[in-house]
Design an enzyme around this catalytic site. Structure first.
Site, mmCIF file in Angstrom:
data_model
loop_
_atom_site.group_PDB
_atom_site.id
_atom_site.type_symbol
_atom_site.label_atom_id
_atom_site.label_comp_id
_atom_site.label_asym_id
_atom_site.label_seq_id
_atom_site.Cartn_x
_atom_site.Cartn_y
_atom_site.Cartn_z
ATOM 1 N N SER A 79 1.367 -1.158 0.100
ATOM 2 C CA SER A 79 0.339 0.115 -0.227
ATOM 3 C C SER A 79 0.896 1.418 0.383
ATOM 4 O O SER A 79 0.590 2.151 -0.306
ATOM 5 C CB SER A 79 -1.360 0.174 0.915
ATOM 6 O OG SER A 79 -0.614 0.813 2.121
ATOM 7 N N LYS A 134 0.884 4.523 6.521
ATOM 8 C CA LYS A 134 0.063 5.508 5.978
ATOM 9 C C LYS A 134 0.800 6.609 5.751
ATOM 10 O O LYS A 134 1.665 7.151 6.824
ATOM 11 C CB LYS A 134 -1.356 4.910 6.144
ATOM 12 C CG LYS A 134 -2.095 3.328 6.379
ATOM 13 C CD LYS A 134 -2.138 3.549 4.816
ATOM 14 C CE LYS A 134 -3.051 2.149 4.618
ATOM 15 N NZ LYS A 134 -2.277 1.643 3.310
#
EC number: 3.4.21.89
Length: 184
Positions: free
Chosen positions: A38, A80
């Protein structure tokens, strides 16, 4: 007698090293493994990163920081990037990020945007405007098509992230050795 004294000194030194190591890992820095794609191309699956945990008492979270998030329900960590800050309004249209109506340049996505524009696709689907609650952050992965983040609805989204969920900020990659670098 002297051997016993040397042994005691050695044990004291070892105990001191263990205490210092535990303190450093608990309060200052800790290694974290990246799990998944990700954050590609910034971070890669199975890379080990060093995370500064000082944000809890001397740091601040800024837009663009790569943070490690503790998901209390699943007992896992997510890596993230902070996109939106508390109280801001965020929206995405045609791969252009706007915060409070002002366009934000996401320089860390330059290569990914080149690739998608050459292939006639979008890196990020349009969304918003979305108001970010106080004491919460909006996070996304750099690999936008393959990232569970603040976009969408649970359980397929992390939703807004509270400051209490943020363990720390990524500082640099330490493994594999040929990939040692600072993270931004």
């Amino acid at each position: 007698m002297k051997d016993k004294q040397n042994k005691n000194e050695w044990l004291k030194t070892l105990a001191f090293v263990v205490v210092i190591t535990v303190a450093i890992r608990t309060f200052l820095f800790t290694p974290v493994s990246v799990d998944g794609a990700s954050m590609e191309p910034t971070l890669h699956n199975r890379e080990k990163i060093i995370v500064s945990k000082t944000i809890n008492w001397i740091g601040e979270i800024h837009r663009g920081d790569i943070v490690i998030i503790k998901d209390s329900e699943e007992k896992v960590n997510y890596v993230k990037r902070v996109i939106g800050l508390p109280g801001e309004t965020i929206e995405m249209e045609n791969d252009h990020l706007r915060i409070n109506g002002k366009e934000i340049d996401e320089t860390y996505l330059t290569e990914a945007k080149k690739f998608t524009s050459q292939h006639g696709t979008k890196l990020t689907e349009d969304f918003g405007p979305i108001a970010i609650p106080d004491d919460h952050y909006f996070v996304m992965g750099d690999n936008r098509p393959n990232s569970m983040d603040s976009r969408g609805v649970a359980p397929f989204s992390l939703g807004f992230i509270s400051e209490k969920q943020i363990i720390g900020k990524s500082k640099f990659v330490i493994f594999p050795l040929q990939n040692i670098r600072m993270t931004y």
